[in-house]
Scaffold this motif. Structure first.
Motif, mmCIF file in Angstrom:
data_model
loop_
_atom_site.group_PDB
_atom_site.id
_atom_site.type_symbol
_atom_site.label_atom_id
_atom_site.label_comp_id
_atom_site.label_asym_id
_atom_site.label_seq_id
_atom_site.Cartn_x
_atom_site.Cartn_y
_atom_site.Cartn_z
ATOM 1 N N ALA A 1 -4.334 -2.824 -0.776
ATOM 2 C CA ALA A 1 -3.053 -2.819 -1.449
ATOM 3 C C ALA A 1 -2.663 -4.209 -1.519
ATOM 4 O O ALA A 1 -1.546 -4.387 -2.028
ATOM 5 C CB ALA A 1 -2.162 -1.785 -0.779
ATOM 6 N N ARG B 1 3.476 4.336 -3.154
ATOM 7 C CA ARG B 1 2.692 5.026 -3.860
ATOM 8 C C ARG B 1 0.962 4.693 -3.664
ATOM 9 O O ARG B 1 0.322 5.231 -3.929
ATOM 10 C CB ARG B 1 2.852 4.669 -5.329
ATOM 11 C CG ARG B 1 3.990 5.176 -6.037
ATOM 12 C CD ARG B 1 3.903 4.748 -7.400
ATOM 13 N NE ARG B 1 5.368 4.520 -7.720
ATOM 14 C CZ ARG B 1 5.828 3.686 -8.780
ATOM 15 N NH1 ARG B 1 5.001 2.951 -9.474
ATOM 16 N NH2 ARG B 1 6.962 3.656 -9.213
ATOM 17 N N ARG B 2 1.136 3.474 -2.862
ATOM 18 C CA ARG B 2 -0.426 3.170 -2.508
ATOM 19 C C ARG B 2 -0.713 3.534 -1.074
ATOM 20 O O ARG B 2 -1.979 4.019 -0.870
ATOM 21 C CB ARG B 2 -0.335 1.381 -2.385
ATOM 22 C CG ARG B 2 -0.019 0.825 -3.817
ATOM 23 C CD ARG B 2 -1.098 1.206 -4.726
ATOM 24 N NE ARG B 2 -2.237 0.967 -4.237
ATOM 25 C CZ ARG B 2 -3.206 -0.166 -4.499
ATOM 26 N NH1 ARG B 2 -2.784 -0.848 -4.999
ATOM 27 N NH2 ARG B 2 -4.221 -0.237 -3.870
ATOM 28 N N TRP C 1 5.240 0.474 -2.803
ATOM 29 C CA TRP C 1 4.245 0.419 -1.794
ATOM 30 C C TRP C 1 3.889 1.917 -1.437
ATOM 31 O O TRP C 1 2.981 2.254 -1.147
ATOM 32 C CB TRP C 1 4.662 -0.552 -0.572
ATOM 33 C CG TRP C 1 5.726 -0.345 0.338
ATOM 34 C CD1 TRP C 1 6.651 -1.083 0.267
ATOM 35 C CD2 TRP C 1 5.855 0.556 1.368
ATOM 36 N NE1 TRP C 1 7.658 -0.776 1.384
ATOM 37 C CE2 TRP C 1 7.026 0.350 2.079
ATOM 38 C CE3 TRP C 1 4.989 1.454 1.733
ATOM 39 C CZ2 TRP C 1 7.583 1.028 2.989
ATOM 40 C CZ3 TRP C 1 5.367 2.417 2.836
ATOM 41 C CH2 TRP C 1 6.770 2.127 3.275
#
Ligand SMILES: [Zn+2]
Length: 299
Positions: free
Chosen positions: A232, A40-41, A38
């Motif tokens: 996301a 990375r989002r 997560w």
């Protein structure tokens, strides 16, 4: 910077309004999804919190303006606002939501309906307003004094009967004054509030959560609320740890996304720090968020 994004849904004019921002624990926001994935989002801060918008929807309707969700409001303590990094103070009105409403030419007194997806503090906090100088206990009044407030009957019951797990999210000063003023219109299940504006039960986050549909001509906008709080959370297993019934969320997401994909619905994301509105596409593995090319143009 503009506090409103305006677009058309058929013949209806809609505005996504900037109600400020907050930060919530990234782990809680993504449930069983590992941080490795997560972060990375959405990048967390040093307290592991991720930035989240408080984005409300205003629908211009023949009956008068309809507001969907109301942000955090102005009644919480400094300590509370620090924990959640609430940033929503208004320059003109009590909160940024009133500033955003002013930007599209709508006074709080003009709001005809307030629809709450549910009554958590970051969705119904602006239902009521603390009047008087900051730091003093002024009277709590209805923020939209001429509005009828709409929520699922089960959600109001649920909010009035909290337990150890749910109490931190339900603050009675956000909904009890509406009951005292006899201003609730309690709905059960799917219902049309006015022609072209419907509520659709999408439980899971809480047992009586609802999403809101604006429909005109061939176009549909779905304001998702906490069913899919950010872009996301579009992939099916990306479900908040906050959700009380995550497997119920999963099935509601599956159903709604299939429909939204096939019918090319516009989707409004209440908490996404970047994107307010878009559609979903799909590859062989999962659903994917598709931003609009021009949020102000013909959508
Ligand atoms: Zn919530």
């Amino acid at each position: 910077m503009s506090l409103a994004t305006t677009f058309s849904v058929g013949a209806l004019t809609c505005h996504l309004l900037d109600g400020g921002s907050q930060r919530l624990d990234g782990g809680a926001m993504f449930g069983v999804v590992p941080k490795q994935l997560w972060q990375r989002r959405i990048v967390p801060d040093e307290r592991n919190r991720i930035p989240l918008a408080l984005r409300c929807l205003l629908i211009e309707h023949d009956v008068g303006p309809i507001l969907v969700d109301t942000g955090v409001g102005n009644k919480e303590s400094e300590k509370f606002c620090d924990i959640y990094a609430v940033d929503n103070v208004g320059h003109h009105g009590p909160t940024r939501l009133e500033d955003a409403l002013a930007e599209v030419g709508v006074q709080p007194e003009a709001i005809r309906y307030v629809i709450n997806t549910h009554l958590h503090f970051d969705h119904g906090g602006g239902n009521t307003v603390l009047k008087g100088p900051k730091g003093q206990m002024g009277p709590v009044e209805l923020a939209f004094p001429n509005a009828t407030y709409v929520v699922q009957e089960g959600e109001l019951q649920f909010a009035m009967n909290t337990n150890e797990r749910t109490a931190a999210s339900y603050l009675p000063h956000n909904y009890a004054p509406v009951a005292e003023a006899d201003r609730w219109q309690l709905v059960r299940g799917e219902d049309e509030i006015v022609p072209g504006v419907r509520v659709l039960p999408t439980p899971g986050h809480v047992p009586y959560h609802q999403s809101v549909l604006a429909e005109s001509e061939d176009a549909t906008l779905c304001y998702l609320g906490d069913l899919i709080p950010t872009t996301a959370h579009v992939p099916l297993p990306w479900i908040m740890g906050y959700d009380l019934e995550p497997l119920v969320t999963l099935e509601n997401k599956r159903q709604l996304l299939a429909h939204a994909h096939d019918a090319r619905w516009l989707l409004a994301f209440e908490h996404d720090p970047e994107h307010g509105v878009g559609r979903v596409g799909k590859d062989e593995k999962s659903y994917k968020f598709e931003p609009l090319d021009s949020p102000t143009g013909d959508v």
